[in-house]
Design an enzyme around this catalytic site. Structure first.
Site, PDB file in Angstrom:
ATOM      1  N   GLU A  40       0.822  -1.210   0.000  1.00 28.07           N
ATOM      2  CA  GLU A  40       0.000   0.000   0.000  1.00 28.07           C
ATOM      3  C   GLU A  40       0.858   1.263   0.000  1.00 28.07           C
ATOM      4  OE1 GLU A  40      -3.082   0.359  -0.544  1.00 28.07           O
ATOM      5  OE2 GLU A  40      -3.615  -1.751  -0.526  1.00 28.07           O
ATOM      6  N   CYS A 195     -13.242   1.106 -14.284  1.00 27.76           N
ATOM      7  CA  CYS A 195     -13.746   2.482 -14.131  1.00 27.76           C
ATOM      8  C   CYS A 195     -12.574   3.462 -14.196  1.00 27.76           C
ATOM      9  CB  CYS A 195     -14.506   2.606 -12.811  1.00 27.76           C
ATOM     10  SG  CYS A 195     -15.540   4.082 -12.694  1.00 27.76           S
ATOM     11  N   CYS A 202     -17.548   0.713 -19.435  1.00 25.82           N
ATOM     12  CA  CYS A 202     -18.876   0.544 -18.841  1.00 25.82           C
ATOM     13  C   CYS A 202     -19.581  -0.710 -19.370  1.00 25.82           C
ATOM     14  CB  CYS A 202     -19.735   1.778 -19.114  1.00 25.82           C
ATOM     15  SG  CYS A 202     -19.069   3.302 -18.386  1.00 25.82           S
TER      16      CYS A 202
END
Length: 358
Positions: A40, A195, A202
């Site tokens: 992360e 996205c 989409c």
């Protein structure tokens, strides 16, 4: 906030999609909080494709948090070299020492304790708690900000206070009661792979029917575009001072651009014409104790750092005399050219080192 029927459908569809679409990434091999944490931190402002190799090298060199805590900062920075945003590496090292000293080398489980670690913010703490421990902690980062803004058709700036408050509330509202680890990873995966900022897919999105921006035909408009960065041009000079088969290196000070990394003596100049004046030689002597004329150009490197577009002229020093001064805040050392790989160098410093090696 969406109703319970929307939530159930959203949670079911995104988890089903992730089950078949999740990328095989090295930090997903297990739920070790240490490995989740490293990934992360590395992924902040850095692409997955870049992070993969760095993560594998870093985790191999420091397989546990106590190994990282015991390492020299110079070694940590050397393995981080090229990944950029070096403050992340220094904070990672500092946090490992906190875990070793205050948590007996065991990665904490509590959100507050993780949040208190150097370099850990609300998102990173939530990612560790949810991914490693399956705790119901919301997450919000670049990919999920975009995803959530589109799901809600939020047309204001999502990075402002009101937008952040709404999206954090939404991120908490949509959490399932179980398998939060997969759910939060699915959100990030969907934002990263489907996205996307431009040309989102989409047509294959598993939650397209639940997306308000899609209904309003506004996906391309949401989120509102960021203001363009205003770049500032700078001219800098790096001086290669030689002593037989050695060159002079300087460790950048704590308040400098590449704090803790080694670089060739470097100076900002108003223009290339300033190279011809004696001012640069005077600055070199003031900083290093060595007197030398600025000689031929070795190369010119153009690169960007934060808001700066930098043109770096690299010049040889000629007729070097004097004694190397001691500087505790920014040490100076003579380094053998064939040993420069042992030093954690700035990005441009490494390019110059590779040129010297040839």
């Amino acid at each position: 906030m969406p109703n319970s029927a929307w939530l159930r459908k959203f949670q079911r569809q995104i988890l089903a999609w992730y089950g078949g679409a999740a990328r095989d990434l090295p930090w997903r091999a297990d739920r070790d909080p240490y490995r989740v944490w490293i990934s992360e931190i590395m992924l902040q402002q850095t692409q997955v494709a870049t992070v993969r190799a760095y993560f594998e090298r870093f985790s191999a060199a420091f397989p546990t948090v106590t190994d990282l805590a015991a390492a020299d900062e110079a070694e940590v920075l050397r393995l981080w070299e090229g990944l950029g945003y070096y403050r992340r590496a220094r904070q990672l090292h500092a946090a490992a020492q906190v875990i070793a000293d205050e948590h007996r080398g065991k990665f904490p489980r509590e959100f507050a304790a993780i949040l208190a670690l150097p370099g850990v913010g609300r998102y990173t703490a939530g990612a560790i708690c949810s991914i490693a421990y399956d705790q119901p902690a919301p997450i919000l980062e670049a990919n999920t900000i975009r995803l959530h803004a589109r799901l809600l058709a939020y047309r204001e700036d999502p990075t402002k206070t009101a937008g952040q408050r709404l999206l954090w509330q939404f991120a908490e509202h949509i959490l399932p009661t179980e398998d939060v680890s997969s759910f939060n990873q699915a959100l990030m995966e969907l934002g990263s792979e489907i996205c996307t900022p431009r040309n989102p897919q989409c047509g294959v999105c598993p939650v397209a029917t639940l997306c308000q921006a899609k209904r309003e035909n506004a996906v391309a408009e949401i989120p509102v575009p960021k203001k363009k960065m205003q770049y500032e041009d700078r001219t800098e000079v790096a001086i290669i001072v030689r002593r037989k088969k050695e060159v002079l290196l300087r460790q950048c000070g704590a308040d400098e651009r590449w704090a803790g990394l080694w670089d060739f003596p470097r100076f900002q100049v108003a223009s290339e014409a300033e190279l011809l004046s004696g001012e640069l030689a005077s600055q070199l002597e003031e900083r290093t104790g060595l007197s030398a004329a600025i000689g031929s150009r070795l190369t010119t490197i153009k690169h960007g750092v934060t808001k700066y577009r930098i043109t770096l002229h690299c010049h040889e020093a000629e007729g070097m005399t004097g004694r190397l001064r001691k500087d505790a805040t920014a040490p100076l050392v003579w380094a053998a050219v064939d040993k420069l790989a042992d030093f954690a160098l700035s990005t441009t410093g490494r390019k110059i080192a590779q040129l010297l090696a040839k």
